[in-house]
Write a protein that holds these residues in place. Structure first.
Motif, PDB file in Angstrom:
ATOM      1  N   ARG A  39       0.837  -1.190   0.000  1.00 14.29           N
ATOM      2  CA  ARG A  39       0.000   0.000   0.000  1.00 14.29           C
ATOM      3  C   ARG A  39       0.867   1.233   0.000  1.00 14.29           C
ATOM      4  O   ARG A  39       1.827   1.329   0.771  1.00 14.29           O
ATOM      5  N   TYR A  40       0.559   2.164  -0.826  1.00 15.84           N
ATOM      6  CA  TYR A  40       1.314   3.423  -0.976  1.00 15.84           C
ATOM      7  C   TYR A  40       2.779   3.145  -1.243  1.00 15.84           C
ATOM      8  O   TYR A  40       3.650   3.931  -0.931  1.00 15.84           O
ATOM      9  N   ARG A 170       3.110 -10.944  -3.528  1.00 12.56           N
ATOM     10  CA  ARG A 170       2.105 -11.991  -3.390  1.00 12.56           C
ATOM     11  C   ARG A 170       2.237 -13.014  -4.522  1.00 12.56           C
ATOM     12  O   ARG A 170       2.086 -14.218  -4.310  1.00 12.56           O
ATOM     13  N   GLY A 484     -10.809   4.547 -10.582  1.00  8.21           N
ATOM     14  CA  GLY A 484     -10.261   3.660  -9.568  1.00  8.21           C
ATOM     15  C   GLY A 484     -10.909   2.286  -9.547  1.00  8.21           C
ATOM     16  O   GLY A 484     -10.310   1.322  -9.092  1.00  8.21           O
ATOM     17  N   SER A 485     -12.154   2.188 -10.033  1.00  8.45           N
ATOM     18  CA  SER A 485     -12.866   0.910  -9.929  1.00  8.45           C
ATOM     19  C   SER A 485     -12.757   0.057 -11.185  1.00  8.45           C
ATOM     20  O   SER A 485     -12.685  -1.158 -11.099  1.00  8.45           O
ATOM     21  N   TYR A 486     -12.797   0.703 -12.337  1.00  4.63           N
ATOM     22  CA  TYR A 486     -12.887  -0.081 -13.567  1.00  4.63           C
ATOM     23  C   TYR A 486     -11.521  -0.363 -14.190  1.00  4.63           C
ATOM     24  O   TYR A 486     -11.421  -1.118 -15.150  1.00  4.63           O
ATOM     25  N   ASN A 509      -3.329  -3.640  -7.684  1.00  5.50           N
ATOM     26  CA  ASN A 509      -4.012  -3.073  -6.519  1.00  5.50           C
ATOM     27  C   ASN A 509      -5.357  -3.726  -6.311  1.00  5.50           C
ATOM     28  O   ASN A 509      -5.886  -3.768  -5.216  1.00  5.50           O
ATOM     29  N   LYS A 510      -5.968  -4.246  -7.365  1.00  6.86           N
ATOM     30  CA  LYS A 510      -7.171  -5.053  -7.208  1.00  6.86           C
ATOM     31  C   LYS A 510      -7.349  -5.983  -8.398  1.00  6.86           C
ATOM     32  O   LYS A 510      -6.617  -5.863  -9.376  1.00  6.86           O
ATOM     33  N   ASN A 511      -8.311  -6.872  -8.297  1.00  4.56           N
ATOM     34  CA  ASN A 511      -8.556  -7.857  -9.353  1.00  4.56           C
ATOM     35  C   ASN A 511      -7.342  -8.736  -9.640  1.00  4.56           C
ATOM     36  O   ASN A 511      -6.779  -8.712 -10.727  1.00  4.56           O
ATOM     37  N   TRP A 512      -6.971  -9.544  -8.670  1.00  2.42           N
ATOM     38  CA  TRP A 512      -5.855 -10.480  -8.832  1.00  2.42           C
ATOM     39  C   TRP A 512      -6.205 -11.556  -9.836  1.00  2.42           C
ATOM     40  O   TRP A 512      -5.324 -12.081 -10.528  1.00  2.42           O
ATOM     41  N   PHE A 513      -7.443 -11.878  -9.928  1.00  2.00           N
ATOM     42  CA  PHE A 513      -7.913 -12.883 -10.880  1.00  2.00           C
ATOM     43  C   PHE A 513      -7.532 -12.473 -12.302  1.00  2.00           C
ATOM     44  O   PHE A 513      -7.019 -13.266 -13.075  1.00  2.00           O
ATOM     45  N   GLY A 514      -7.758 -11.196 -12.621  1.00  2.00           N
ATOM     46  CA  GLY A 514      -7.434 -10.679 -13.951  1.00  2.00           C
ATOM     47  C   GLY A 514      -5.934 -10.710 -14.209  1.00  2.00           C
ATOM     48  O   GLY A 514      -5.485 -11.081 -15.302  1.00  2.00           O
ATOM     49  N   LYS A 516      -3.753 -12.738 -12.867  1.00  2.00           N
ATOM     50  CA  LYS A 516      -3.296 -14.125 -13.022  1.00  2.00           C
ATOM     51  C   LYS A 516      -3.655 -14.676 -14.402  1.00  2.00           C
ATOM     52  O   LYS A 516      -2.878 -15.400 -14.993  1.00  2.00           O
ATOM     53  N   LYS A 517      -4.834 -14.276 -14.870  1.00  2.00           N
ATOM     54  CA  LYS A 517      -5.242 -14.724 -16.201  1.00  2.00           C
ATOM     55  C   LYS A 517      -4.245 -14.251 -17.257  1.00  2.00           C
ATOM     56  O   LYS A 517      -3.859 -15.002 -18.153  1.00  2.00           O
ATOM     57  N   HIS A 535      -1.376 -15.830  -1.441  1.00  2.01           N
ATOM     58  CA  HIS A 535      -2.600 -15.500  -0.740  1.00  2.01           C
ATOM     59  C   HIS A 535      -3.513 -16.716  -0.706  1.00  2.01           C
ATOM     60  O   HIS A 535      -4.110 -17.042   0.301  1.00  2.01           O
TER      61      HIS A 535
ATOM     62  N   GLU B 299     -13.326 -12.706  -4.344  1.00  2.00           N
ATOM     63  CA  GLU B 299     -13.005 -11.815  -5.465  1.00  2.00           C
ATOM     64  C   GLU B 299     -14.285 -11.280  -6.120  1.00  2.00           C
ATOM     65  O   GLU B 299     -14.415 -10.083  -6.389  1.00  2.00           O
ATOM     66  N   TYR B 302     -15.937  -8.726  -3.920  1.00  2.00           N
ATOM     67  CA  TYR B 302     -15.261  -7.436  -3.950  1.00  2.00           C
ATOM     68  C   TYR B 302     -15.474  -6.737  -5.288  1.00  2.00           C
ATOM     69  O   TYR B 302     -15.802  -5.558  -5.363  1.00  2.00           O
ATOM     70  N   LEU B 306     -17.062  -3.163  -6.480  1.00  2.00           N
ATOM     71  CA  LEU B 306     -16.300  -2.187  -7.274  1.00  2.00           C
ATOM     72  C   LEU B 306     -17.053  -1.761  -8.527  1.00  2.00           C
ATOM     73  O   LEU B 306     -17.058  -0.596  -8.908  1.00  2.00           O
TER      74      LEU B 306
END
Lengths: 549, 394
Positions: A39-40, A170, A484-486, A509-514, A516-517, A535, B299, B302, B306
């Protein structure tokens, strides 16, 4: 405060957790932890660094997200309490004692308590306003505290990172491949196809995309601050006009809050749905009864003529004709006039006739305008009716005198003096709706013939100079929150080790699934070592709950 | 009128399709032996196929009703809730194709079924728009808000699957109690649908006159046997049941009667189920959640927040304020519905901050998602029907 010099030679500001350049951990804690806290970017934040002075303490208080969340929850809870019973605004009473009586009567003990605690005007209460102020402060300080260090470290990051930094990500992989240079080149090619910005530096590769999504929170917080600022501005005079005006059909009045403008009500219309015209809705009309289709005021707008004296009604200049309906206010010069309310069938005028009681002989009819009654009415054969007294809203007799409750002709009553050829001195008669009183027995009488009514429209005049600022705040918030979301900020590091060894790490920062794909695609194409998501292993172990804190 | 009845039939078809798809998803989850077969088995494909067909007919209902009534069918409780259910299924289909998780469908579709059932308890005929609603902002505001809420609801579904999978139901715990409470609440809704449709089929009606808050005498029709009478009621149908108790003028005894009947039916239903199953209701569903991947459910939970949060903000706050400014002359007036939209927004803002900064993932995040959905439903049902305000239509 002294700078921290990293082994790589870079000088980091005091308080840095991860070297801005190579990513080596700088604190004992960071060195020990299994996964690095990204973070940061482990940058030096004021709130984490300076903790001494009073200002530091205030700063640190408001920059804490924990405090921010607590304020959010407090606003949420107070808002919710404010909906338990109607707010003062929706209560049909104006004086404090009436308002209190309303709560007591309708909600009993709970209502009394609600009133006593001040919850009946929650959203204007000082504590609510202080909470909103704290929320604004928290948004500003927390954003400033994080944005600048984050911006600096993302700008300064080097392509080649220290192994200890990669090892603590991670997503991590190390392993020997057939031909490391070849793999690196192919990875670069594939990553570019996936729209990553790829930078390389002596056997190291950094692929990055969506960094701008990291600014999303700061953009949306800016939007919120602009919005709150505009709300604050509204309390200053001149930024905000909110007036109500009642206009009778045919009446012209100066618009309150909009000096120099006049509005005439030509006609007020109510339409309801009918089963004949709106046959598709027949069932609904049967069930509910009447359903209103339209409330409409046909008005004409005037303004003071150029050079004319203000308020001189004969010097008004026509501006426009307009039909105000719900959802379609009249707009002019930054003002909006809304259809808000109405009253139907107010008495406009009453027509009477003067007759001789004995013979029923009529001397003709006369009409009294109930807003501006004339005093004398000339009838046939020289008879005259004089209106001695007029009580527009007759409320009975107090201390021997008839009284009126208001100037609005809800229940008109009159004292007429009837002067006829046979009674030149005149006879007095008190006439109200459905009653006539005489002090002496008269020979003549004034009797009611007919009445004319008209409707009144209730309009609201508004001007709000802060609207555009509010809208701007809203738009900036939406841009920031979408940003920040999309999108998400993904980074992949690949570095050569000894011989044909490759080290790979990934962060998002988010969407680890994406992430990894995408990594799977790159791995397949470029023959990279199999990565591990650290994780996952702590999440899905049998019997262990998916929570680490 | 033909179009209107076609529309009704399409909706009924969707209702059945979702019901069938739920059962097949159940088979798909139960039958899967490996991760591979869980993601791509034949039953799963059939189930999603049926779901898509149901969604298309649902969309057909929406469009035909729109044409028939000449306004977007989101103007009363029946229309809004069916539209909400449609968006929920749409959001599920979208996420299914990203994450391939039959378990999500297994819980999202029954929710849509219950919602359509619940919606059907409100008046269903085409109704005209009152002046305040006659604007394109009705279409824009309500549809955007519904899409946002539906996406947010998916996070609650994912959260529920996560909780069912990860909470140990064999031992007594706080988590087990609350999870079972969620199940119990769902059964109460079913209780309402069952009792309401039973009395509707019987054609039950009891008429009364009563004195309302403004001291006028008005008529009221009960569709449930009247347990509670309105203030100074007098029966117009003496052959029907006499109320057990009379309520003061501020209490709507009719709503109270409906509520008590629904809760009573729900409780009886729950007790019967417990007696037959001999274990918590949650335990009945647990095997279906066990196959789901916790990481992916977390996921989805979350991500749907989002994705849904900006849409919700746009629809339920930004567009709402613009419309409020057009229609009511102010962009914000602390109307209960507005306040609860703000509360929902603040709640999800807190959710996002907790997740980002405090590391609330997994179980905590799942609980938050479920609570968020409860707030949405509270705003939809309680605020509309019980707390009086400008939005109290239907």
């Amino acid at each position: 405060m002294s700078k921290i010099k990293c082994q790589c030679g870079h000088e980091n500001p005091f308080g840095t957790v991860l070297c801005e350049k190579c990513g080596r951990p700088q604190t004992e804690e960071a060195k020990k932890s299994k996964l690095v806290d990204m973070r940061y970017e482990g940058s030096a934040r004021r709130s984490q660094t300076y903790k001494r002075s009073f200002v530091d303490k205030i700063w640190n208080f408001f920059s804490s997200v924990k405090v921010g969340i607590s304020i959010i929850i407090a606003v949420l809870a107070t808002s919710a309490i404010g909906t338990i019973f109607p707010q003062k605004l929706f209560v049909p009473a104006t004086t404090d004692s009436d308002i209190f009586a309303y709560y007591e009567k309708h909600y009993g003990f709970a209502g009394t308590l609600y009133y006593k605690l001040g919850f009946y005007d929650m959203y204007n209460s000082w504590w609510f306003i202080i909470l909103i102020g704290m929320l604004g402060t928290s948004i500003i300080i927390a954003s400033v505290d994080r944005f600048f260090p984050l911006y600096k470290s993302l700008k300064k990051q080097r392509t080649k990172r220290h192994r200890s930094f990669l090892k603590k990500q991670r997503i991590y992989a190390e392993g020997t491949v057939a031909e490391s240079n070849n793999s690196l080149a192919k990875a670069e090619e594939r990553l570019k196809e996936l729209r990553y910005n790829v930078k390389t530096e002596e056997g190291a590769l950094l692929a990055e995309k969506g960094r701008f999504s990291r600014w999303g929170p700061y953009v949306n917080h800016t939007g919120l601050i602009i919005f709150l600022f505009a709300v604050l501005l509204r309390s200053l005079p001149g930024f905000y006009v909110d007036e109500q005006v009642w206009l009778r059909e045919g009446e012209t009045r100066a618009l309150p809050g909009a000096p120099g403008y006049y509005l005439k009500n030509n006609d007020f219309i109510i339409e309801t749905y009918s089963k004949e015209e709106d046959s598709t809705f027949g069932q609904a009309i049967d069930r509910v009864g009447t359903i209103v289709k339209n409330y409409q005021s046909d008005v004409t707008l005037y303004k003071d003529a150029e050079g004319g004296l203000p308020g001189q009604s004969d010097q008004m200049e026509f501006v426009k004709d307009f039909s105000i309906v719900v959802n379609k206010p009249l707009n002019f010069d930054g003002f909006n006039v809304y259809q808000m309310d109405f009253r139907l069938d107010e008495l406009k005028s009453m027509t009477f006739q003067l007759t001789e009681k004995e013979t029923d002989k009529s001397f003709g009819e006369f009409t009294v305008d109930l807003l501006n009654p004339e005093r004398l009415y000339q009838l046939n054969e020289g008879a005259i009716v004089e209106l001695k007294e007029f009580y527009p809203d007759y409320g009975g007799i107090e201390d021997g005198e008839p009284v009126t409750k208001s100037p609005i002709p809800n229940n008109p009553a009159f004292i007429f003096k009837m002067v006829t050829p046979s009674k030149p001195k005149g006879e007095m008669s008190f006439v109200a709706i459905r009653q006539t009183l005489e002090t002496k027995v008269n020979d003549y009488k004034v009797n009611f013939v007919s009445a004319e009514t008209r409707d009144i429209t209730g309009l609201v005049v508004r001007k709000d100079r802060t609207l555009y600022i509010l809208l701007l705040g809203g738009i900036i918030f939406m841009i920031g929150v979408a940003q920040g979301s999309y999108w998400n900020h993904r980074r992949i590091w690949i570095q050569k080790g000894e011989g044909n060894e490759l080290v790979l790490a990934g962060h998002t920062n988010k969407n680890w699934f994406g992430l990894k794909k995408e990594l799977d695609k790159v791995k397949l194409y470029a023959d990279l070592p199999q990565y591990e998501d650290r994780h996952d292993t702590e999440f899905d172990k049998e019997g262990k709950k998916g929570d680490k804190s | 009128m033909q179009l209107a009845s076609l529309s009704g039939n399409l909706l009924f078809f969707s209702f059945v399709a979702y019901l069938v798809a739920t059962l097949i998803f159940g088979g798909a989850v139960k039958g899967a032996k490996t991760q591979e077969s869980y993601e791509n088995n034949r039953w799963g494909k059939i189930a999603i196929g049926i779901t898509v067909i149901g969604f298309i007919t649902h969309l057909g209902y929406f469009i035909t009703r729109w044409i028939a009534s000449a306004h977007a069918p989101v103007s009363n409780m029946f229309e809004f809730i069916t539209a909400f259910a449609m968006m929920l299924v749409g959001a599920f289909i979208l996420l299914f194709f990203i994450y391939r998780t039959p378990s999500l469908g297994l819980f999202a579709l029954p929710l849509a079924v219950v919602m359509i059932g619940y919606a059907s308890m409100f008046p269903r005929e085409l109704s005209p728009l009152i002046p305040a609603l006659q604007t394109y902002w009705l279409t824009i505001h309500v549809i955007t808000a519904a899409i946002g809420e539906a996406i947010l609801a998916i996070s609650a579904v994912a959260g529920l699957v996560f909780l069912l999978k990860n909470i140990d139901l064999t031992k007594k715990s706080k988590q087990r109690f609350w999870l079972e409470s969620v199940m119990f609440t769902l059964i109460l809704v079913v209780g309402f649908i069952l009792s309401s449709s039973t009395f509707a089929i019987m054609g039950y009606e009891a008429k009364f006159t009563y004195i309302n808050k403004s001291e006028q005498t008005v008529q009221i029709v009960y569709n449930y046997p009247p347990l509670f009478g309105m203030n100074e009621y007098e029966s117009l149908t003496p052959d029907k049941m006499t109320p057990l108790a009379e309520m003061p003028p501020i209490v709507n005894a009719k709503t109270l009667t409906t509520f008590v009947w629904s809760v009573a039916t729900g409780i009886v239903l729950y007790i019967l189920l417990r007696l037959i199953l001999r274990r918590p209701i949650a335990a009945l569903f647990q095997p279906f959640a066990k196959k789901a991947n916790s990481e992916i459910m977390d996921e989805i939970g979350y991500r749907s927040v989002l994705i849904g949060f900006p849409v919700f903000t746009l629809g339920a706050l930004v567009f709402a304020m613009i419309w409020a400014h057009e229609a009511w002359s102010r962009f914000w007036g602390w109307d209960p519905k507005e306040v609860w939209a703000l509360i929902t927004w603040l709640f999800y803002a807190a959710f996002l901050h907790l997740r980002l900064s405090r590391g609330w993932e997994g179980e905590k995040s799942a609980w938050l998602a479920v609570v968020g959905f409860i707030i949405i439903i509270f705003n939809l049902i309680v605020v509309n029907l019980i707390i009086a305000g400008l939005h109290s239509y239907a």
